[in-house]
Scaffold this motif. Structure first.
Motif, short mmCIF file in Angstrom:
data_model
loop_
_atom_site.label_atom_id
_atom_site.label_comp_id
_atom_site.label_asym_id
_atom_site.label_seq_id
_atom_site.Cartn_x
_atom_site.Cartn_y
_atom_site.Cartn_z
N UNK A 103 0.58 -0.89 0.03
CA UNK A 103 0.11 -0.04 -0.11
C UNK A 103 0.49 1.18 0.30
N UNK A 104 2.02 1.40 1.17
CA UNK A 104 2.83 2.10 1.06
C UNK A 104 3.51 2.64 -0.57
N UNK A 105 4.55 1.33 -1.15
CA UNK A 105 4.62 1.32 -2.45
C UNK A 105 3.65 2.35 -4.02
N UNK A 106 2.01 1.72 -3.44
CA UNK A 106 0.99 2.43 -4.41
C UNK A 106 0.72 4.01 -3.84
N UNK A 107 1.22 4.49 -2.81
CA UNK A 107 0.88 5.87 -2.73
C UNK A 107 1.97 6.09 -3.28
#
Length: 92
Positions: free
Chosen positions: A37-41
């Motif tokens: 999720x952090x990478x997609x953010x």
């Protein structure tokens, strides 16, 4: 505070929390989901920055998609129960 956030994101969590409890859940699944999720953010933020610099509104579509995936991943990883995390990975 956690219960208020769970109430706000109840429609998202309800999709993943229904069903029987997960048997094959491991705590590492939650950590990996949060990292994803952090990478997609980050990807959504870079995509939005490039979209605004290009001046084309159609280039915001990937930023919106990456942002939505990021939001769902982070919400399920932080607020969801073990069943929700297992269902997002497709585990039984």
């Amino acid at each position: 505070m956690r219960e208020k956030l769970r109430a706000i994101f109840a429609p998202v969590l309800a999709v993943f929390e229904k069903g029987e409890p997960a048997v094959s859940y491991r705590p590492s699944h939650r950590k990996i989901l949060l990292a994803l999720g952090t990478l997609f953010l980050l990807l959504g933020a870079v995509s939005a920055y490039l979209a605004f610099n290009s001046g084309q509104l159609a280039s915001l579509i990937p930023a919106l998609i990456f942002g939505a995936v990021s939001l769902v991943s982070v919400v399920v990883a932080t607020l969801g129960n073990d069943t929700a995390v297992a269902r997002i990975w497709g585990l039984k």
